[in-house]
Enzyme design. Structure first.
Site, mmCIF file in Angstrom:
data_model
loop_
_atom_site.group_PDB
_atom_site.id
_atom_site.type_symbol
_atom_site.label_atom_id
_atom_site.label_comp_id
_atom_site.label_asym_id
_atom_site.label_seq_id
_atom_site.Cartn_x
_atom_site.Cartn_y
_atom_site.Cartn_z
ATOM 1 N N CYS A 1 0.809 -1.223 0.000
ATOM 2 C CA CYS A 1 0.000 0.000 0.000
ATOM 3 C C CYS A 1 0.844 1.276 0.000
ATOM 4 C CB CYS A 1 -0.964 0.009 1.187
ATOM 5 S SG CYS A 1 -2.034 -1.431 1.209
ATOM 6 N N HIS B 1 -3.103 7.269 2.127
ATOM 7 C CA HIS B 1 -3.544 5.952 1.657
ATOM 8 C C HIS B 1 -4.925 5.671 2.241
ATOM 9 C CE1 HIS B 1 -3.983 1.805 0.914
ATOM 10 N NE2 HIS B 1 -3.720 1.418 2.150
ATOM 11 N N ASN C 1 -10.138 -0.107 0.051
ATOM 12 C CA ASN C 1 -8.674 0.011 0.049
ATOM 13 C C ASN C 1 -8.157 -0.577 -1.262
ATOM 14 O OD1 ASN C 1 -5.928 -0.300 0.428
ATOM 15 N ND2 ASN C 1 -6.100 -1.127 2.496
#
Ligand code: ACO
Length: 320
Positions: A114, A247, A277
């Site tokens: 990520c 993020h 996500n």
């Protein structure tokens, strides 16, 4: 040319969107209330079986190229962040280059889960500042739906698919002002897809596994620290940031990080509600969304920051 500056942004989401209630209808043992309360996620996009990470990347890249007003031939460097590559090899960056119909530019993947986009854009900046390259395509693209165990309600509700891209060019005007990247591999087990292929068989697990509470605590701590590190490098104060683009893992992680930085949520770009996500794609997706809806304007000061498996984390401060 002293700086590396974003001259175009683009993104792509697969057309199929699944709400939390759609997941319940498909047999996931969860509820819309639970997912919204714990994560802020209401829906996510899922690629169909024919779409690979390079296909999503192609659409996002085309949009970024158009927004920069260049042609793909101008790109001399392609850096693509993904944890869900099309193949073991060649790299998804090379497959994207082929789909763009161009040849010759350096092309490679970055694997930092990520934090992948923060890593990729930082690497691209160093190439450009060194003078070796002048026009980079930097992409984050993911099909996390491929590595989810739909029987694990603690993870499958969290992720989605998508891609985001930027064109980063040599420039006399700022530009990326500061960046900081870190990793601590001793935390490799709290978020992992601990599998591989060997002799035609899968060794280990092909599914994402996560210790959610450990990830949560780790993420909040390092995101605040790395943001301060990048700000200190450039001598910029938190109140001088126009937009924080974190993020997009979980709204509670985002809120906790913003609070630690003393930033009001009005200055934080969030897409987690409708994207879930999307790992390495989440920052460039959020950036492009806010550029296209007019919130982010030329000259704004942006702080991008990511955290993910590895564990890895990083922040990038820039003038848009
Ligand atoms: N629906 C309903 N109930 C659920 C679900 C679900 N989808 N998932 C777990 N539960 C249940 C558990 O079974 C447990 O039930 P029990 O009390 O009867 O045993 C209860 O909810 C609490 O489970 P916890 O795992 O303790 O829930 P928690 O409050 O920690 O929330 C969550 C879980 C949302 C994953 C949280 O830990 C979190 O947000 N962690 C961060 C993880 C993250 O964002 N990861 C993204 C990848 S990493 C990154 O991008 C940085």
């Amino acid at each position: 040319m002293k700086y590396a500056r974003i001259t175009g942004t683009g993104s792509y989401l697969p057309p199929t969107a699944l709400s939390n209630n759609d997941l319940v209808a498909r047999g996931v043992d969860t509820s819309d209330e639970w997912v919204v309360e714990r994560t802020g996620i209401r829906s996510r996009h899922i690629a169909d079986e024919t779409q690979a990470a390079s296909d999503l990347a192609l659409e996002a890249s085309r949009a970024a190229i158009a927004s920069a007003g260049i042609t793909a031939e101008k790109i001399d460097l392609i850096i693509l962040a993904t944890s869900t590559p099309d193949y073991i090899f060649p790299s998804t960056a090379c497959l994207l280059q082929s789909k763009l119909g161009v040849r010759g530019a350096a092309a490679f993947d970055v694997q930092a889960v990520c934090s992948g986009f923060a890593y990729a854009i930082t690497v691209a900046e160093k190439f450009i500042r060194s003078g070796s390259h002048r026009c980079a395509l930097v992409v984050g693209t993911e099909v996390f739906s491929r590595i989810l165990d739909w029987n694990d309600r603690g993870t499958c509700v969290l992720f989605g698919d998508g891609a985001g891209a930027v064109i980063l060019e040599a420039s006399d005007t700022p530009g990326i002002l500061a960046s900081a990247l870190h990793a601590d591999g001793s935390y490799n087990e709290i978020l992992a897809v601990p599998g591989n292929v060997c002799g035609g068989r899968i060794i280990g697990s092909p599914f994402l596994q996560m210790d959610g509470q450990a990830v949560f605590k780790f993420a909040v701590k390092v995101l605040a620290d790395v943001a301060k590190e990048a700000l200190d490098q450039a001598g910029v104060k938190p109140e001088e940031i126009d937009w924080l683009i974190p993020h997009q893992a979980n709204i509670r992680i985002i809120q906790a990080t913003a609070k630690k930085l003393g930033m009001p949520m009005e200055k934080v770009i969030t897409t987690v509600e409708h994207h879930g996500n999307t790992s390495a794609a989440s920052i460039p997706l959020a950036l492009d969304a806010a550029v296209r809806d007019g919130r982010i304007k030329r000259g704004d000061t942006l702080l991008l920051e990511g955290v993910g498996g590895g564990f890895t984390w990083g922040a990038v401060l820039l003038k848009f």
